[in-house]
Design an enzyme around this catalytic site. Structure first.
Site, short mmCIF file in Angstrom:
data_model
loop_
_atom_site.label_atom_id
_atom_site.label_comp_id
_atom_site.label_asym_id
_atom_site.label_seq_id
_atom_site.Cartn_x
_atom_site.Cartn_y
_atom_site.Cartn_z
CB CYS A 27 48.84 36.24 48.22
SG CYS A 27 47.19 36.89 48.41
O1 LIG Z 1 45.34 35.59 53.51
C1 LIG Z 1 44.35 35.84 52.79
O2 LIG Z 1 43.67 36.83 52.95
C2 LIG Z 1 43.98 34.91 51.67
C3 LIG Z 1 45.09 34.30 50.97
SE1 LIG Z 1 46.09 35.54 49.90
#
Ligand SMILES: O=C(O)CC[SeH]
Length: 421
Positions: A365
Site C-alpha cells: 500500500c
Molecule cells: O504489502 C504489505 O505489507 C501488506 C499490504 Se499494504
C-alpha cells in the site's frame, strides 16, 4: 522466444513471486469451497427456508473453522470485509466503551479524551484512523517506538505510557516488512495486571488488540495464550479470499463491540449486511488448512527463507544487510528484508531491473511512494541510505530452492549491471 541480450534470460521466462506478505493466491481447495458455496449456498442466510438454511450452515461451518484456527469460540468470530474494517471496528468499539464507562458514572465526558497506545510499526489501517482521530482532537495518541535492539516494542515501553484515560493498546503481532514478531502475550498479560487497580480507581478498562494479519498461517496464533480482547484475521495473507474476521473475546459480555454501521441485523448486529457466503466459505477452508498444516507450512517457509539468506550471503558477502534480524527477537518464517550496499542500488531500481523476481520494497500500500525509504526500517534504526536500498522478500508455501537460485542469480546480474552504470 525473445532472449534478453544482457543476461540471456528469456523475456518470457516465468516470474518468481516473492511478495507473499502483500497477498497470496487462493489454495485450490479454497477456490473449490468458494465455487461450491456460490453454486449451492446462494440463498440469503437470513431466510428460513432450505436455500437460506443451506447458506447459514456454510457460514456456521466456516465460523467454527476460523475460531478453531485461533483457539477461539464460535461466538467470538465476526466476519468483516477484511483487515481494515476489523481494525477500524476495534478502534471504534474501544472509544465507544470509554464514553460508555464515563456516562455510566455521570462523568462529564465532554472534557475527557480517550487515550490510545500503539507502536510506530503499524499497518496504515491502524495508524491512519488513529492519526485522523487525533487530528480531529477526539483522542490522545501515543506511538511507542520499537526498540532498535530488537525491532519490536517492549512491554515496559508500552506500560510506561499508560495513563488514567488509556482505553486501548493495539500492536500488530508481526510486522509486514521485517517480519519481526511483537511481544503481544507479555503486553496483554501486563495490561491485564493493571485491570483491578484501574477499576478500583474508577479508570476505564484498557482493551488490548493485535492485528495478526502477517502471523496467521505462519506461526501459532492462539488467543488463549495471547489473552487479547480483539484479534484481526485477514484471509488473503494465508491463501484465503479477500475478506476478514475480527476475534472478540465473548462479545458484549466480556468485551465491548460496537457496530460502525447499521442494517439488517446480520452478525448479531455487530456487522450488518447480507453475508458474503462464498468468500466466508473460502475463509473457513483456508483456516481449516492452517489448522491441519501449520507446522509443515512454518517448516517449509523457514527452510526456504533461511536458504535465501544463505545464498544472498554467498553471492553478496558483506555487500548486503538483512534488516529486522536481531538476537533479541524472532521473525515470522517467510520474511527477509535485505538491503544491498552501494550507490545507485535503490530497491525500486533493482526491482525495475530484475527479469524474473516479483517483490516489493515494503508494504504494497506504499508502493506508489517513490522517493522515501520505508518508515518501518527507519523506525528500527536502519540508516536512510541502507533503507533506500531495501527489498522485502517474502516466500510462500510452495516456493522452492530452485526458485531461490533463480532469484539470487537474477539479483546478481541486475545489481552488477546497476553497479557499472
Ligand atoms: O504489502 C504489505 O505489507 C501488506 C499490504 Se499494504
Amino acid at each position: 522466444m525473445d532472449v534478453n541480450k544482457e543476461n540471456g534470460v528469456a523475456e518470457s521466462s516465468p516470474k518468481i513471486y516473492l511478495d507473499y506478505n502483500a497477498t497470496t493466491p487462493l489454495e485450490p481447495s479454497v477456490l473449490t469451497a468458494i465455487h461450491d458455496a456460490l453454486r449451492d449456498a446462494w440463498g440469503n442466510p437470513s431466510s428460513s427456508y432450505a436455500a437460506g438454511k443451506k447458506a447459514g450452515h456454510v457460514i456456521k461451518e466456516a465460523r467454527l473453522s476460523v475460531a478453531n484456527m485461533i483457539g477461539a469460540l464460535e461466538g467470538d468470530i465476526i466476519f468483516t470485509s477484511g483487515g481494515t474494517e476489523a481494525n477500524n471496528m476495534v478502534i471504534h468499539s474501544a472509544l465507544e466503551h470509554f464514553y460508555e464507562f464515563h456516562r455510566e458514572r455521570e462523568n462529564h465526558i465532554s472534557d475527557m479524551k480517550p487515550h490510545v497506545i500503539t507502536s510506530n510499526l503499524e499497518h496504515d489501517s491502524i495508524q491512519l484512523p488513529l492519526l485522523h482521530l487525533a487530528e480531529q482532537g477526539k483522542i490522545e495518541l501515543t506511538f511507542v517506538p520499537a526498540s532498535q535492539d530488537s525491532g519490536a516494542v517492549t512491554t515496559e515501553a508500552i506500560l510506561n505510557k499508560v495513563r488514567p484515560s488509556t482505553c486501548l493498546v493495539t500492536v500488530m503481532m508481526a510486522n509486514n516488512e521485517t517480519g519481526v514478531i511483537q511481544p503481544i502475550e507479555n503486553i496483554s498479560k501486563a495490561i491485564r495486571g493493571l485491570m483491578k487497580s484501574r477499576l478500583s480507581q474508577e479508570m476505564p478498562r484498557i482493551l488490548v488488540h493485535t492485528d495478526a494479519a502477517q502471523a496467521i498461517g505462519k506461526i501459532k496464533v492462539d488467543v488463549n495464550d495471547l489473552e487479547v480482547d480483539y484479534l484481526t484475521v485477514v484471509g488473503h495473507k494465508f491463501y484465503g479470499p479477500r475478506i476478514g474476521a475480527l476475534y472478540v473475546r465473548n462479545p458484549t459480555r466480556d468485551t465491548p463491540i460496537h457496530p460502525m454501521f447499521f442494517g439488517g441485523g446480520q452478525e448479531r448486529n455487530f456487522r450488518p449486511g447480507t453475508e458474503n457466503t462464498g468468500m466466508i466459505a473460502g475463509l473457513g477452508q483456508a483456516s481449516q488448512l492452517v489448522v491441519e498444516n501449520l507446522d509443515q507450512y512454518h517448516k517449509n517457509m523457514k527452510l526456504i527463507r533461511d536458504y535465501l539468506e544463505v545464498r544472498l550471503k554467498e553471492i553478496f558477502q558483506d555487500k548486503i544487510q538483512v534488516n529486522g534480524k536481531f538476537e533479541t527477537s524472532e521473525r515470522i518464517p517467510n520474511t527477509c528484508n535485505v538491503s544491498f550496499i552501494g550507490i545507485g542500488l535503490e530497491g525500486r531500481k533493482i526491482l525495475a531491473t530484475v527479469k524474473r523476481l516479483q517483490a516489493s520494497v515494503g508494504a504494497a500500500c506504499h508502493s506508489d511512494v517513490v522517493s522515501r525509504p520505508s518508515p518501518i526500517l527507519i523506525a528500527i534504526g536502519v540508516p536512510h541510505d541502507i533503507a533506500m536500498n531495501a527489498l522485502r522478500l517474502s516466500v510462500g508455501r510452495d516456493t522452492t530452492k530452485e526458485d531461490i537460485d533463480v532469484v539470487v542469480e537474477d539479483l546478481k546480474v541486475a545489481i552488477e549491471g546497476l553497479r557499472h552504470k
